[in-house]
Design a protein around this motif. Sequence first.
Motif, mmCIF file in Angstrom:
data_model
loop_
_atom_site.group_PDB
_atom_site.id
_atom_site.type_symbol
_atom_site.label_atom_id
_atom_site.label_comp_id
_atom_site.label_asym_id
_atom_site.label_seq_id
_atom_site.Cartn_x
_atom_site.Cartn_y
_atom_site.Cartn_z
ATOM 1 N N SER A 1 46.785 33.972 28.961
ATOM 2 C CA SER A 1 46.129 33.042 28.564
ATOM 3 C C SER A 1 46.742 31.562 28.130
ATOM 4 O O SER A 1 46.746 31.025 27.114
ATOM 5 C CB SER A 1 45.189 33.367 27.324
ATOM 6 O OG SER A 1 44.502 34.580 27.462
ATOM 7 N N PHE B 1 42.096 38.060 36.012
ATOM 8 C CA PHE B 1 43.099 37.012 36.299
ATOM 9 C C PHE B 1 42.368 36.269 37.479
ATOM 10 O O PHE B 1 41.330 36.792 38.023
ATOM 11 C CB PHE B 1 44.569 37.075 36.802
ATOM 12 C CG PHE B 1 45.148 38.051 35.607
ATOM 13 C CD1 PHE B 1 45.869 36.938 34.873
ATOM 14 C CD2 PHE B 1 45.590 39.272 35.808
ATOM 15 C CE1 PHE B 1 46.687 37.729 33.963
ATOM 16 C CE2 PHE B 1 46.419 39.913 34.591
ATOM 17 C CZ PHE B 1 46.926 39.008 33.899
ATOM 18 N N SER B 2 42.406 34.969 37.431
ATOM 19 C CA SER B 2 41.660 34.051 38.674
ATOM 20 C C SER B 2 42.632 33.394 39.413
ATOM 21 O O SER B 2 44.087 32.933 38.907
ATOM 22 C CB SER B 2 41.074 33.078 37.710
ATOM 23 O OG SER B 2 39.940 33.540 36.983
ATOM 24 N N ALA C 1 38.444 26.954 37.624
ATOM 25 C CA ALA C 1 39.153 28.074 36.976
ATOM 26 C C ALA C 1 39.795 27.564 35.684
ATOM 27 O O ALA C 1 39.868 28.359 34.731
ATOM 28 C CB ALA C 1 40.189 28.491 37.996
ATOM 29 N N SER D 1 39.276 29.581 32.087
ATOM 30 C CA SER D 1 40.766 30.059 31.749
ATOM 31 C C SER D 1 40.688 29.594 30.309
ATOM 32 O O SER D 1 41.333 30.147 29.287
ATOM 33 C CB SER D 1 41.668 29.807 32.593
ATOM 34 O OG SER D 1 43.026 30.543 31.952
ATOM 35 N N ASP E 1 39.070 34.697 31.191
ATOM 36 C CA ASP E 1 40.151 35.557 31.998
ATOM 37 C C ASP E 1 41.412 35.385 31.345
ATOM 38 O O ASP E 1 41.696 34.891 30.100
ATOM 39 C CB ASP E 1 40.475 34.742 33.295
ATOM 40 C CG ASP E 1 41.058 33.484 33.261
ATOM 41 O OD1 ASP E 1 41.777 32.947 32.266
ATOM 42 O OD2 ASP E 1 41.023 32.615 34.235
ATOM 43 N N ASP E 2 42.441 36.241 31.806
ATOM 44 C CA ASP E 2 43.659 36.426 30.856
ATOM 45 C C ASP E 2 44.688 35.365 31.547
ATOM 46 O O ASP E 2 45.905 35.533 31.367
ATOM 47 C CB ASP E 2 44.274 37.826 31.271
ATOM 48 C CG ASP E 2 43.271 38.833 30.372
ATOM 49 O OD1 ASP E 2 42.907 38.369 29.245
ATOM 50 O OD2 ASP E 2 43.066 39.865 30.835
ATOM 51 N N GLY E 3 44.365 34.497 32.622
ATOM 52 C CA GLY E 3 45.154 33.717 32.961
ATOM 53 C C GLY E 3 44.720 33.373 34.477
ATOM 54 O O GLY E 3 44.419 33.957 35.213
ATOM 55 N N VAL E 4 45.287 32.187 34.855
ATOM 56 C CA VAL E 4 45.064 31.562 36.261
ATOM 57 C C VAL E 4 46.424 31.851 36.795
ATOM 58 O O VAL E 4 47.341 31.211 36.466
ATOM 59 C CB VAL E 4 44.658 30.147 36.195
ATOM 60 C CG1 VAL E 4 44.565 29.704 37.805
ATOM 61 C CG2 VAL E 4 43.580 29.804 35.592
#
Length: 531
Positions: free
Chosen positions: A74, A430-431, A486, A490, A495-498
């Motif tokens: 993140s 994740f993205s 995204a 984020s 999500d947990d990160g891009v």
Amino acid sequence: MTVLMSRLDTSGAEYGARREAMLAKLAELEAEQAKAVAGGGPAYVDRHRERGRLLARERIELLVDPGSPFLELSPLAAWGTEFPVGASVVTGIGVVEGVECVIIANDPTVRGGASNPWTLRKTLRAADIAFENRMPLINLVESGGADLPTQKEIFIPGGRVFRDLTRLSAAGIPTIALVFGSSTAGGAYVPGLSDHVVMVRDHAKVFLGGPPLVKMATGEESDDESLGGALMHARVSGLADHLAADEHDALRIGRRIVRRLNWRKAAGPVPAGAPPRYDEDELLGVVPEDLKVPFDPREVIARVVDDSDFDEFKPLYGPSLVTGWASVHGHPVGILANAQGVLFGAESQKAAQFIQLADRSRTPLLFLQNTTGYMVGKEYEQSGIIKHGAMMINAVANSTVPHLTVVMGASYGAGNYGMCGRAYDPRFLFSWPSAKSAVMGPAQLAGVMSIVGRAAAEARGQAYDEEADAAMRRAVETQIEAESLAFFLSGRLYDDGVIDPRDTRTVLGLCLSAIGDAPPAPPAGYGVFRM
């Protein structure tokens, strides 16, 4: 042979255009992540260094094993809000003395490390990851407590931080606090509720109320050291288990504590997997900038899984969803990947069966999302698309093997749910920078609102204002497009990160290794499948 044969034309103009578009998005991502790394800015960083202190990421670097990766989580938290990008805390997974640990490090250069609503969400997410995957939790503490103007959003839900520490300990998951500076008011309970506590002499300050508050409440005169200094807690209160001479010493002691935990992964050793047969750099040119244009997810799979070896399940049935078996860095996985975006009845039934098979064999599931949702229309409603979609969602919701999700492109409507979006608690999500997610596409959403408004005007016998309708559609499309990107998602910890597409295999390998710390859950008990 089950090795995938790539048909990606890396010399073509289409590939080149997609690659350039992705590189542009990655440049934006790098710029935004740099804001988090910069902390509170040069003035506050310099002031912190002048006090002889290490920065949050420097503390993490010295804590983890030399040369080992640190998977930051993140990093874009709070993006697009009034708060600084990163939310004044660094969280992630690192290896300490050979043990995978979740690490939470306050960034004192950002408003003294004070916690805002996004700091809280990010911290709670890190604790959830530690609990689900049975990883020791290490807090690197230096925080001025709650960001008081936002206390209404922090105080009540913030109690979960303390509850989580006690539950981790009760579950036999070690919790460690290395206190470098202030840990006051409610923050004093972070070391108070941790299994192991290290405090840095002359710098750590832990008390429920500082000297001014004590003076106001009781009339008592006191100073920081006698009220809550590290030496006092080591000699008098007993809150400190270890007194560190300086920050480097605290980190050394922290590593020693982890070494003495006698911690063992639940899963046995995993054999190293052969690298993919295709260059991961080619992932930059797979996803079209226009997400309405389909792409073959096998091109992604071929560049992520071991030896590009993919044993496809039901390849001729429900072709809009690709399912099959593979491994990533030696860890077996079952993969569900959207091919043409839309999920039909056959794809939904195929997914439900495949998920049950993975659950029966205790194989983790990897969802590669690029979906516009379940198909609509009279023909599909009559053929039972609701029942079939419900079967897939039932299977996802009740499957007990670990789930991992990567949003590559579109993630719209109930397709987000069926493909294990955030609401379905994947272990990690994740993205890619190309990802977009919303209830539906911007043009579709604006069009629906236009149709509803037009029908309402006709029902009232009024003329419809076409000019106002066009303005409304433009405004709605702009809003939904911005809120589906995204970075926006984020920033709100959906999500947990891009991540850079080229890092997908590495990130998944780190996550699958972390998942191996927890023993497998019992097989699923499913709800009623409507046939």
